[in-house]
Design an enzyme around this catalytic site. Structure first.
Site, PDB file in Angstrom:
ATOM      1  N   HIS A   1       0.738  -1.074  -0.455  1.00 36.56           N
ATOM      2  CA  HIS A   1      -0.051   0.265  -0.044  1.00 36.56           C
ATOM      3  C   HIS A   1       0.457   1.064   0.322  1.00 36.56           C
ATOM      4  CE1 HIS A   1      -3.829   2.243   1.647  1.00 36.56           C
ATOM      5  NE2 HIS A   1      -3.135   2.784   1.218  1.00 36.56           N
TER       6      HIS A   1
ATOM      7  N   HIS B   1      -9.671   0.844  -1.456  1.00 34.86           N
ATOM      8  CA  HIS B   1      -9.498   1.626  -0.353  1.00 34.86           C
ATOM      9  C   HIS B   1     -11.004   1.531   0.252  1.00 34.86           C
ATOM     10  CE1 HIS B   1      -5.805   2.911  -1.356  1.00 34.86           C
ATOM     11  NE2 HIS B   1      -5.750   3.816  -0.762  1.00 34.86           N
TER      12      HIS B   1
ATOM     13  N   HIS C   1       0.951   4.373  -2.769  1.00 36.72           N
ATOM     14  CA  HIS C   1       0.892   5.381  -3.639  1.00 36.72           C
ATOM     15  C   HIS C   1       1.707   6.090  -4.166  1.00 36.72           C
ATOM     16  CE1 HIS C   1      -3.298   5.809  -2.703  1.00 36.72           C
ATOM     17  NE2 HIS C   1      -2.697   5.056  -1.513  1.00 36.72           N
TER      18      HIS C   1
ATOM     19  N   ASP D   1       1.912   4.385   2.479  1.00 29.88           N
ATOM     20  CA  ASP D   1       0.475   5.118   1.833  1.00 29.88           C
ATOM     21  C   ASP D   1       1.200   5.938   1.116  1.00 29.88           C
ATOM     22  OD1 ASP D   1      -1.626   5.474   1.273  1.00 29.88           O
ATOM     23  OD2 ASP D   1      -2.524   6.199   3.235  1.00 29.88           O
ATOM     24  N   ASP D   2       1.463   6.628   1.382  1.00 30.34           N
ATOM     25  CA  ASP D   2       2.432   7.830   1.493  1.00 30.34           C
ATOM     26  C   ASP D   2       3.007   8.914   2.425  1.00 30.34           C
ATOM     27  OD1 ASP D   2       0.168   8.375  -0.734  1.00 30.34           O
ATOM     28  OD2 ASP D   2      -1.872   8.313   1.168  1.00 30.34           O
TER      29      ASP D   2
ATOM     30  N   GLU E   1     -10.418   3.460   5.303  1.00 27.75           N
ATOM     31  CA  GLU E   1     -10.207   4.129   6.318  1.00 27.75           C
ATOM     32  C   GLU E   1     -10.903   5.296   7.149  1.00 27.75           C
ATOM     33  OE1 GLU E   1      -8.822   6.539   3.133  1.00 27.75           O
ATOM     34  OE2 GLU E   1      -6.601   6.877   4.330  1.00 27.75           O
TER      35      GLU E   1
HETATM   36  N1  ADE Z   1      -4.899   9.168  -1.874  1.00 20.98           N
HETATM   37  C1  ADE Z   1      -3.311   8.466  -1.636  1.00 20.98           C
HETATM   38  N2  ADE Z   1      -3.608   7.973  -0.107  1.00 20.98           N
HETATM   39  C2  ADE Z   1      -4.447   7.712  -0.055  1.00 20.98           C
HETATM   40  C3  ADE Z   1      -5.142   7.357   1.051  1.00 20.98           C
HETATM   41  N3  ADE Z   1      -5.090   7.550   2.375  1.00 20.98           N
HETATM   42  N4  ADE Z   1      -6.983   7.105   1.350  1.00 20.98           N
HETATM   43  C4  ADE Z   1      -7.418   7.591   0.069  1.00 20.98           C
HETATM   44  N5  ADE Z   1      -6.977   8.198  -1.180  1.00 20.98           N
HETATM   45  C5  ADE Z   1      -5.431   7.785  -0.878  1.00 20.98           C
HETATM   46 ZN    ZN Z   2      -4.168   4.862   0.429  1.00 21.50          ZN
END
Ligand code: ADE
Ligand code: ZN
Length: 346
Positions: free
Chosen positions: A25, A205, A27, A286-287, A208
């Site tokens: 996971h 997703h 992005h 994630d990011d 969340e």
């Molecule tokens: N796009 C990038 N990170 C995300 C996240 N945590 N939830 C939904 N979309 C995303």
């Molecule tokens: Zn994500």
């Protein structure tokens, strides 16, 4: 399950860093560090509404998912050429390999780029070439998952799929991301059905910020094989039982959840509860450029904050291999590597 003796916190942190792991996971646009955003902006003549790297980083204070997404999409606007996509993915994969990631399944958001006039070929060719070169360089395997933006229409998702199909050998699956609340999985039932017919893996997703009902419909309507995040499942005992029984993996992202205020503090994170209930939970970043750390930082900080043990660490690494879309031989090779490391720590 084998009995694993507890070890001291510093040794546990060493083990977490050293253990082979899969990242499922991430992005890729969320791996763009402010330094690379400014370098690409300079190279491409894109004006940014921030004076410098420090000013951009200072803007990374989020109150929820949407407040992050607004700045994340703005950051991606510097990506124009195939080389930009290549450099971004290559940089991430070097960083991941340094954290002993042996396999990565990487999300990308083509609509963020095609909406700005960037060709689908530019996006996919750049990312794919980076995956191929990374494997040659360090042995890390990497695969791409195309994500549909759920705040856009299903029609737009279908058009995106059509544009991507000439490259169908360069991505292994599809996902669903962006603003969750108000955009339930059902909105994308037809495009996911088409992707299933085409033989793509499917993830989404769900849970969340959204309710457990979004996890149910990701499973029953979209027929996904993994749930991204999924941490809200604890509100629904029947759902927890199903996830455990069917071994449906959750790709959990603790630092993301902390930064987007899904949990008030990292110490309140429910990762331990998910694992102790027998769910196939995994840890992911994630990011990472936006949330304060790559996968090893997610592991080390979460373990320090919540008191998880070596037994949990081992389960998380095993889960990451089980949850991946790798073939059985590669999975069993990863498990052997993990077992060898564990022996050295017992
Ligand atoms: N796009 C990038 N990170 C995300 C996240 N945590 N939830 C939904 N979309 C995303
Ligand atoms: Zn994500």
């Amino acid at each position: 399950m084998q009995h694993i003796k507890p070890i001291a916190p510093e040794r546990l942190a060493d083990f977490l860093r050293a253990m082979p792991k899969a990242e499922l996971h991430i992005h890729i646009e969320g791996s763009l560090e402010p330094e690379l955003i400014f370098a690409l902006a300079g190279r491409n003549g894109v004006a940014l509404p921030y004076a410098d790297v420090e000013a951009l980083r200072a803007a990374y204070a989020f109150s929820n998912l949407q407040s992050f997404l607004d700045i994340y999409y703005a950051g991606a606007s510097v990506l124009l050429k195939e080389q930009d996509f290549y450099d971004m993915a290559r940089t991430y994969l070097r960083r991941a390999a340094a954290d002993n990631v042996v396999h990565a399944e990487i999300f990308f958001d083509p609509q963020t780029h095609t909406a700005r006039g960037v060709a689908m070929d530019t996006v996919i060719n750049g990312l794919h070439r980076a995956c191929v070169d990374a494997q040659t360089e360090s042995g890390i395997s990497a695969a791409l998952i195309l994500c549909f933006l759920r705040h856009l229409s299903e029609e737009d998702a279908f058009a995106t799929l059509e544009q991507a199909l000439p490259h169908r050998d360069k991505f292994i699956g599809v996902g669903l991301d962006s603003s969750e609340l108000g955009h339930p999985p059902e909105k994308f039932s037809r495009v996911f059905a088409r992707c299933r017919e085409l033989g793509f893996h499917r993830v989404a997703h769900a849970g969340e910020e959204g309710p457990p009902s979004y996890i149910w419909s990701a499973l029953d309507v979209l027929q996904v094989e993994r749930i991204d995040h999924g941490v809200q499942c604890v509100q629904d005992a029947l759902l927890m039982q199903r996830l455990a029984r069917e071994r449906i993996p959750l790709t959990v992202c603790p630092l993301s959840n902390q930064k987007l205020r899904v949990f008030p503090n990292l110490a309140d994170h429910n990762l331990g509860r998910l694992l102790d209930a027998g769910l196939v939970a995994t840890v992911n970043s994630d990011d990472p450029a936006y949330f304060g750390g790559y996968i090893n930082t997610n592991f080390v900080q979460t373990f320090a904050a919540t008191g998880l043990t070596l037994q949990h660490a081992y389960a998380l690494a095993r889960n990451s291999f089980e949850a991946s879309f790798c073939g059985p031989d590669r999975k069993s090779g990863f498990r052997d590597q993990l077992d060898q490391l564990l022996e050295a720590y017992q």
